[in-house]
Write a protein that holds these residues in place. Structure first.
Motif, PDB file in Angstrom:
ATOM      1  N   THR A  88      -0.536  -3.914   3.739  1.00  0.00           N
ATOM      2  CA  THR A  88      -1.773  -4.017   4.499  1.00  0.00           C
ATOM      3  C   THR A  88      -2.254  -5.463   4.409  1.00  0.00           C
ATOM      4  O   THR A  88      -2.411  -6.010   3.318  1.00  0.00           O
ATOM      5  CB  THR A  88      -2.847  -3.065   3.948  1.00  0.00           C
ATOM      6  OG1 THR A  88      -2.372  -1.722   4.092  1.00  0.00           O
ATOM      7  CG2 THR A  88      -4.149  -3.210   4.721  1.00  0.00           C
ATOM      8  N   GLU A 141       5.195  -1.023   2.811  1.00  0.00           N
ATOM      9  CA  GLU A 141       4.102  -1.176   3.765  1.00  0.00           C
ATOM     10  C   GLU A 141       3.077  -2.127   3.146  1.00  0.00           C
ATOM     11  O   GLU A 141       2.588  -1.903   2.036  1.00  0.00           O
ATOM     12  CB  GLU A 141       3.442   0.158   4.085  1.00  0.00           C
ATOM     13  CG  GLU A 141       2.321   0.001   5.117  1.00  0.00           C
ATOM     14  CD  GLU A 141       1.627   1.319   5.435  1.00  0.00           C
ATOM     15  OE1 GLU A 141       0.910   1.371   6.444  1.00  0.00           O
ATOM     16  OE2 GLU A 141       1.793   2.280   4.671  1.00  0.00           O
ATOM     17  N   ARG A 166      -3.228   3.713  14.100  1.00  0.00           N
ATOM     18  CA  ARG A 166      -4.347   3.018  13.493  1.00  0.00           C
ATOM     19  C   ARG A 166      -5.416   2.738  14.535  1.00  0.00           C
ATOM     20  O   ARG A 166      -5.136   2.396  15.676  1.00  0.00           O
ATOM     21  CB  ARG A 166      -3.885   1.697  12.855  1.00  0.00           C
ATOM     22  CG  ARG A 166      -2.854   1.905  11.769  1.00  0.00           C
ATOM     23  CD  ARG A 166      -2.534   0.590  11.075  1.00  0.00           C
ATOM     24  NE  ARG A 166      -1.558   0.809  10.015  1.00  0.00           N
ATOM     25  CZ  ARG A 166      -1.875   1.201   8.801  1.00  0.00           C
ATOM     26  NH1 ARG A 166      -3.132   1.411   8.463  1.00  0.00           N
ATOM     27  NH2 ARG A 166      -0.937   1.384   7.887  1.00  0.00           N
ATOM     28  N   THR A 170       0.802  -1.226   0.000  1.00  0.00           N
ATOM     29  CA  THR A 170       0.000   0.000   0.000  1.00  0.00           C
ATOM     30  C   THR A 170       0.835   1.277   0.000  1.00  0.00           C
ATOM     31  O   THR A 170       0.329   2.356  -0.289  1.00  0.00           O
ATOM     32  CB  THR A 170      -0.949   0.038   1.210  1.00  0.00           C
ATOM     33  OG1 THR A 170      -0.204  -0.245   2.404  1.00  0.00           O
ATOM     34  CG2 THR A 170      -2.050  -0.998   1.059  1.00  0.00           C
ATOM     35  N   SER A 174      -0.997  -3.383   9.336  1.00  0.00           N
ATOM     36  CA  SER A 174       0.032  -3.352   8.308  1.00  0.00           C
ATOM     37  C   SER A 174       1.332  -3.877   8.875  1.00  0.00           C
ATOM     38  O   SER A 174       1.576  -3.818  10.083  1.00  0.00           O
ATOM     39  CB  SER A 174       0.248  -1.924   7.797  1.00  0.00           C
ATOM     40  OG  SER A 174      -0.869  -1.451   7.092  1.00  0.00           O
ATOM     41  N   SER A 203       2.288  -2.991  15.491  1.00  0.00           N
ATOM     42  CA  SER A 203       1.246  -2.349  14.698  1.00  0.00           C
ATOM     43  C   SER A 203       0.032  -2.012  15.540  1.00  0.00           C
ATOM     44  O   SER A 203      -0.097  -2.444  16.660  1.00  0.00           O
ATOM     45  CB  SER A 203       0.828  -3.268  13.543  1.00  0.00           C
ATOM     46  OG  SER A 203       0.284  -4.475  14.053  1.00  0.00           O
TER      47      SER A 203
END
Length: 218
Positions: free
Chosen positions: A136, A134, A175, A123, A182, A218
């Motif tokens: 996802t 990165e 997030r 992504t 991710s 994450s």
């Protein structure tokens, strides 16, 4: 015509209308060679065409100074702060065998080579020593190399894992619990041996602990 985002205007340079550009491209000619470019100001949908007259790099910094036709003073330059710096997507510099355009990597499916498991899609690409992909995730990967202490992993892969393990990677995102997790994969041949643009996939060989470090962070 499709335009490609390759940088951002971050500030005026001096009093005569020059601009500082932060590059999001590995091709210096985007900022050095005269020709047509486009700027898209924040909160606008239509890019404006400009003529790049000249450009130069700032030694020791990841910045370029550019001069655009019609931008003659600091006030005009400041009005362009925050604008995206765009080029014609069809005007692509030549690549070496092991080089790729960022736009071609984003969206590729990520496969663990040893199992064939598809874990997610690329992504974004970030630069932090080695480039980082990165990824996802579709779901939390089932195929994870376990029983390898983190300190052993870092000793075995000091250069490759340093950015991930120390948290020094750039643009770390916060997030919400509902956001898909991710992971960050160093974009080096030892870990990403296969990049197949036509098939829309990359294959990875994650060293022991890499996925666990990413998921825990994450």
């Amino acid at each position: 015509m499709k335009l490609l985002d390759v940088g951002k205007i971050v500030a005026a340079q001096g009093l005569k209308g020059e601009l500082r550009v932060y590059p999001e491209s590995d091709f210096p000619e985007r900022f050095l060679q005269p020709g047509v470019r486009w700027l898209q100001l924040p909160n606008t949908s239509h890019p404006q065409q400009f003529e790049l007259l000249s450009g130069r790099s700032i030694p020791g910094k990841k910045l370029y100074i550019i001069k655009l036709a019609g931008i003659e003073d600091i006030h005009q330059a400041e009005a362009l702060r925050g604008a995206k710096f765009l080029v014609d997507a069809g005007d692509r510099p030549s690549l070496k065998a092991d080089e790729y355009h960022v736009a071609d990597l984003v969206g590729l499916e990520v496969i663990i080579q040893s199992t064939g498991e598809a874990i997610g899609r690329v992504t974004e690409i970030y630069t932090a020593g080695n480039d980082l992909l990165e990824v996802t995730l579709n779901t939390q990967p089932q195929t994870v190399l376990e029983n390898a202490p983190l300190e052993d992993t870092l000793k075995a892969n000091p250069e490759i894992l340093s950015e991930v393990a120390t948290g020094s990677r750039k643009k770390k995102k916060k997030r919400s619990p509902k956001t898909a997790p991710s992971i960050f994969i160093p974009f080096v041949a030892e870990i990403v041996p296969v990049v197949d643009i036509k098939a829309g996939r990359i294959e990875i060989i994650p060293p022991p602990g890499l996925l666990e470090v990413n998921l825990a962070d994450s």
